[in-house]
Design a protein around this motif. Structure first.
Motif, PDB file in Angstrom:
ATOM      1  N   LEU A   3       0.822  -1.214   0.000  1.00  0.00           N
ATOM      2  CA  LEU A   3       0.000   0.000   0.000  1.00  0.00           C
ATOM      3  C   LEU A   3       0.853   1.260   0.000  1.00  0.00           C
ATOM      4  O   LEU A   3       0.601   2.197  -0.763  1.00  0.00           O
ATOM      5  CB  LEU A   3      -0.924  -0.002   1.219  1.00  0.00           C
ATOM      6  CG  LEU A   3      -2.039  -1.040   1.225  1.00  0.00           C
ATOM      7  CD1 LEU A   3      -2.796  -0.989   2.546  1.00  0.00           C
ATOM      8  CD2 LEU A   3      -2.989  -0.825   0.056  1.00  0.00           C
ATOM      9  N   LEU A   4       1.862   1.285   0.858  1.00  0.00           N
ATOM     10  CA  LEU A   4       2.662   2.499   0.978  1.00  0.00           C
ATOM     11  C   LEU A   4       3.521   2.743  -0.248  1.00  0.00           C
ATOM     12  O   LEU A   4       3.917   3.879  -0.524  1.00  0.00           O
ATOM     13  CB  LEU A   4       3.519   2.438   2.246  1.00  0.00           C
ATOM     14  CG  LEU A   4       2.731   2.373   3.562  1.00  0.00           C
ATOM     15  CD1 LEU A   4       3.675   2.417   4.752  1.00  0.00           C
ATOM     16  CD2 LEU A   4       1.699   3.486   3.661  1.00  0.00           C
ATOM     17  N   GLU A   5       3.817   1.690  -0.996  1.00  0.00           N
ATOM     18  CA  GLU A   5       4.563   1.855  -2.244  1.00  0.00           C
ATOM     19  C   GLU A   5       3.646   2.189  -3.420  1.00  0.00           C
ATOM     20  O   GLU A   5       4.122   2.481  -4.518  1.00  0.00           O
ATOM     21  CB  GLU A   5       5.361   0.582  -2.545  1.00  0.00           C
ATOM     22  CG  GLU A   5       6.509   0.368  -1.570  1.00  0.00           C
ATOM     23  CD  GLU A   5       7.264  -0.927  -1.812  1.00  0.00           C
ATOM     24  OE1 GLU A   5       6.701  -1.816  -2.507  1.00  0.00           O
ATOM     25  OE2 GLU A   5       8.389  -1.065  -1.305  1.00  0.00           O
ATOM     26  N   ARG A   6       2.333   2.158  -3.183  1.00  0.00           N
ATOM     27  CA  ARG A   6       1.338   2.472  -4.216  1.00  0.00           C
ATOM     28  C   ARG A   6       0.313   3.441  -3.623  1.00  0.00           C
ATOM     29  O   ARG A   6      -0.839   3.068  -3.362  1.00  0.00           O
ATOM     30  CB  ARG A   6       0.651   1.188  -4.700  1.00  0.00           C
ATOM     31  CG  ARG A   6       1.597   0.188  -5.341  1.00  0.00           C
ATOM     32  CD  ARG A   6       0.928  -1.167  -5.522  1.00  0.00           C
ATOM     33  NE  ARG A   6       1.801  -2.116  -6.192  1.00  0.00           N
ATOM     34  CZ  ARG A   6       2.761  -2.798  -5.573  1.00  0.00           C
ATOM     35  NH1 ARG A   6       2.972  -2.642  -4.262  1.00  0.00           N
ATOM     36  NH2 ARG A   6       3.518  -3.653  -6.250  1.00  0.00           N
TER      37      ARG A   6
ATOM     38  N   SER B 157      -7.405   4.702  -2.253  1.00  0.00           N
ATOM     39  CA  SER B 157      -8.696   4.166  -2.682  1.00  0.00           C
ATOM     40  C   SER B 157      -9.229   3.077  -1.754  1.00  0.00           C
ATOM     41  O   SER B 157     -10.367   2.636  -1.905  1.00  0.00           O
ATOM     42  CB  SER B 157      -8.578   3.590  -4.104  1.00  0.00           C
ATOM     43  OG  SER B 157      -8.181   4.590  -5.020  1.00  0.00           O
ATOM     44  N   LEU B 158      -8.397   2.616  -0.821  1.00  0.00           N
ATOM     45  CA  LEU B 158      -8.831   1.540   0.073  1.00  0.00           C
ATOM     46  C   LEU B 158      -9.881   2.056   1.046  1.00  0.00           C
ATOM     47  O   LEU B 158      -9.752   3.141   1.607  1.00  0.00           O
ATOM     48  CB  LEU B 158      -7.633   0.971   0.835  1.00  0.00           C
ATOM     49  CG  LEU B 158      -7.903  -0.238   1.728  1.00  0.00           C
ATOM     50  CD1 LEU B 158      -6.695  -1.163   1.738  1.00  0.00           C
ATOM     51  CD2 LEU B 158      -8.203   0.183   3.170  1.00  0.00           C
ATOM     52  N   SER B 159     -10.909   1.255   1.275  1.00  0.00           N
ATOM     53  CA  SER B 159     -11.954   1.615   2.225  1.00  0.00           C
ATOM     54  C   SER B 159     -12.507   0.354   2.866  1.00  0.00           C
ATOM     55  O   SER B 159     -12.164  -0.762   2.466  1.00  0.00           O
ATOM     56  CB  SER B 159     -13.089   2.362   1.510  1.00  0.00           C
ATOM     57  OG  SER B 159     -13.778   1.479   0.630  1.00  0.00           O
TER      58      SER B 159
ATOM     59  N   ASP C  50      -3.322  -5.662  -8.466  1.00  0.00           N
ATOM     60  CA  ASP C  50      -4.605  -5.128  -8.917  1.00  0.00           C
ATOM     61  C   ASP C  50      -5.732  -5.647  -8.033  1.00  0.00           C
ATOM     62  O   ASP C  50      -6.264  -6.728  -8.257  1.00  0.00           O
ATOM     63  CB  ASP C  50      -4.850  -5.534 -10.376  1.00  0.00           C
ATOM     64  CG  ASP C  50      -6.198  -5.057 -10.885  1.00  0.00           C
ATOM     65  OD1 ASP C  50      -6.850  -4.236 -10.202  1.00  0.00           O
ATOM     66  OD2 ASP C  50      -6.614  -5.512 -11.971  1.00  0.00           O
ATOM     67  N   PRO C  51      -6.116  -4.865  -7.002  1.00  0.00           N
ATOM     68  CA  PRO C  51      -7.178  -5.326  -6.101  1.00  0.00           C
ATOM     69  C   PRO C  51      -8.547  -5.399  -6.760  1.00  0.00           C
ATOM     70  O   PRO C  51      -9.466  -5.990  -6.191  1.00  0.00           O
ATOM     71  CB  PRO C  51      -7.171  -4.280  -4.979  1.00  0.00           C
ATOM     72  CG  PRO C  51      -6.505  -3.088  -5.552  1.00  0.00           C
ATOM     73  CD  PRO C  51      -5.528  -3.590  -6.565  1.00  0.00           C
TER      74      PRO C  51
ATOM     75  N   ALA D 216       4.301   6.346   6.356  1.00  0.00           N
ATOM     76  CA  ALA D 216       5.311   6.174   5.303  1.00  0.00           C
ATOM     77  C   ALA D 216       6.381   5.203   5.760  1.00  0.00           C
ATOM     78  O   ALA D 216       6.678   5.092   6.961  1.00  0.00           O
ATOM     79  CB  ALA D 216       5.951   7.522   4.966  1.00  0.00           C
ATOM     80  N   LEU D 217       6.970   4.494   4.797  1.00  0.00           N
ATOM     81  CA  LEU D 217       8.124   3.654   5.076  1.00  0.00           C
ATOM     82  C   LEU D 217       9.335   4.541   5.324  1.00  0.00           C
ATOM     83  O   LEU D 217       9.558   5.509   4.604  1.00  0.00           O
ATOM     84  CB  LEU D 217       8.412   2.722   3.910  1.00  0.00           C
ATOM     85  CG  LEU D 217       7.316   1.718   3.523  1.00  0.00           C
ATOM     86  CD1 LEU D 217       7.708   0.990   2.245  1.00  0.00           C
ATOM     87  CD2 LEU D 217       7.065   0.730   4.650  1.00  0.00           C
TER      88      LEU D 217
END
Length: 399
Positions: free
Chosen positions: A255-258, A264-266, A329-330, A372-373
């Protein structure tokens, strides 16, 4: 396939590059380096599923170790593993699985959602406090504590003992790697197994005196040998959170790299995100089986006594099963994976692991929108079987 290529630094950093080459060779290939006991690598999606459900291919049980490691009984860690349902087949496996499965029913897992949500927010509060002093070590402070706390509650392990458990669990996990049974790793794992055996033996005695509504009490009342009882408690507790720990670490990295996908995650779409995380970077990349008698898979012979590498990570990127398999691709229409196994040894905790991921990721991103990483996650070798981060430093309020 050259096994040394998989075990190399390059192979550990980027196994999907090897997976792509394997898929061009079919669904299964012979393995060079048979002295290690591995005869075939199976990497096609349908072929891996076939190996995992096919009764011709067994877990690496006592009979296998008698062939390849005759002195294995001298090692407490190997005895603990082989006394558990995770390394047995047939009626012995099915009987214990049925017992333990009582605490992983769909109804019981559904009832845990409220507790998982409450625990998630308490751990996030703790991360927030720690972040005042700088980056937070996500694996130890969240990814380990969330699933291990839930498993501790189900088994009846005191929460205050979780910090004591983690290094011992890691020590036993290290010998499960393809090249992990070094002298040093075995010594550490044996020490951990002795300590865990003593710990659970004492806890079983307490539960027999004063039973509770937990798995230790349930199994302690069953007709199991003491070795089988302790072995199954140790391995069930360990296996019950290791997969989810790596799902949380690997998934957060994705997620943090994208950031566009993270945004868009919910709560409404998180289930599809978790499924894609499991497909794209499965916490367990390889499962191993062996053939007690001569067999074959996809036309490749497996001599009696030799092992098959069922390459789950490669199967999950099989272009014959997934469109554009190397893209995260979720929203993919061809979702689904073999990340929790297949057949009689399908992971009993799969529903619980999914629940924990579905609760954790939206909560993490909502609490820390600038999470963030601290350093990029790529480029460092990782384990091949239990694939995940040992540590993962994050800046909770932005880097």
């Amino acid at each position: 396939m050259d096994l040394n290529e998989l075990l190399s630094e390059e192979g550990r950093v980027d196994p999907p590059a090897l997976y792509a080459r394997l898929h061009r060779a079919g669904a299964a290939v012979a393995v060079d380096g048979g002295a290690r006991g591995f005869a075939v690598a199976v990497h096609g999606f349908e072929a891996v599923a076939q190996v995992l459900k096919d009764g011709r291919f067994h877990q690496l049980d006592a009979a296998y170790l008698d062939l390849h490691t005759p002195q294995w009984r001298r090692h407490p860690a190997l005895r603990v593993l082989r006394d558990s349902m995770f390394f047995t087949d047939g009626p012995a496996h099915d009987r214990v699985r049925q017992m333990i499965g009582r605490v992983f029913t769909a109804r019981r897992v559904a009832r845990l959602e409220h507790a998982v949500t409450g625990l998630t927010h308490r751990l996030l509060d703790r991360m927030d406090e720690l972040s005042a002093d700088g980056p937070v070590e996500f694996m130890g402070e969240f990814a380990y504590l969330l699933p291990s706390s839930v498993m501790a509650e189900l088994l009846g392990v005191p929460q205050n003992d979780l910090a004591w458990f983690r290094p011992r669990v890691l020590a036993i996990g290290a010998i499960l790697e393809l090249d992990g049974a070094t002298w040093r790793n075995m010594a550490r794992a044996d020490t951990a197994a002795r300590e865990l055996t003593a710990y659970f033996t004492e806890l079983v005695a307490l539960r027999r005196a004063e039973p509770r509504d937990d798995l230790i009490s349930l199994l302690a009342a069953e007709d199991l040998s003491e070795d089988a009882l302790i072995g199954n408690l140790i391995t069930t507790f360990n296996a019950g959170f290791v997969t989810t720990t790596h799902l949380l670490g690997n998934g957060l990295t994705m997620l943090l790299e994208r950031p566009e996908l993270a945004a868009s995650l919910s709560g409404e779409n998180v289930a599809s995100y978790v499924e894609e995380m499991l497909r794209f970077e499965p916490p367990v990349q390889i499962l191993v089986r062996y053939a007690p008698e001569d067999a074959e898979i996809e036309g490749v012979p497996v001599p009696a006594g030799q092992a098959v590498l069922a390459m789950v990570g490669a199967a999950n990127r099989d272009p014959a099963r997934f469109a554009d398999p190397d893209t995260f691709d979720p929203g993919r229409a061809d979702a689904g994976s073999l990340s929790f196994g297949f057949g009689p040894h399908y992971c009993m905790g799969a529903a619980l692991s999914r629940l924990e991921g579905q609760v954790a990721f939206p909560a993490l991103l909502a609490r820390f929108p600038k999470l963030a990483l601290v350093e990029p996650s790529g480029g460092a070798p990782k384990p091949l079987i239990l694939r995940g981060h040992d540590t993962l430093a994050v800046a909770c309020h932005g880097g």
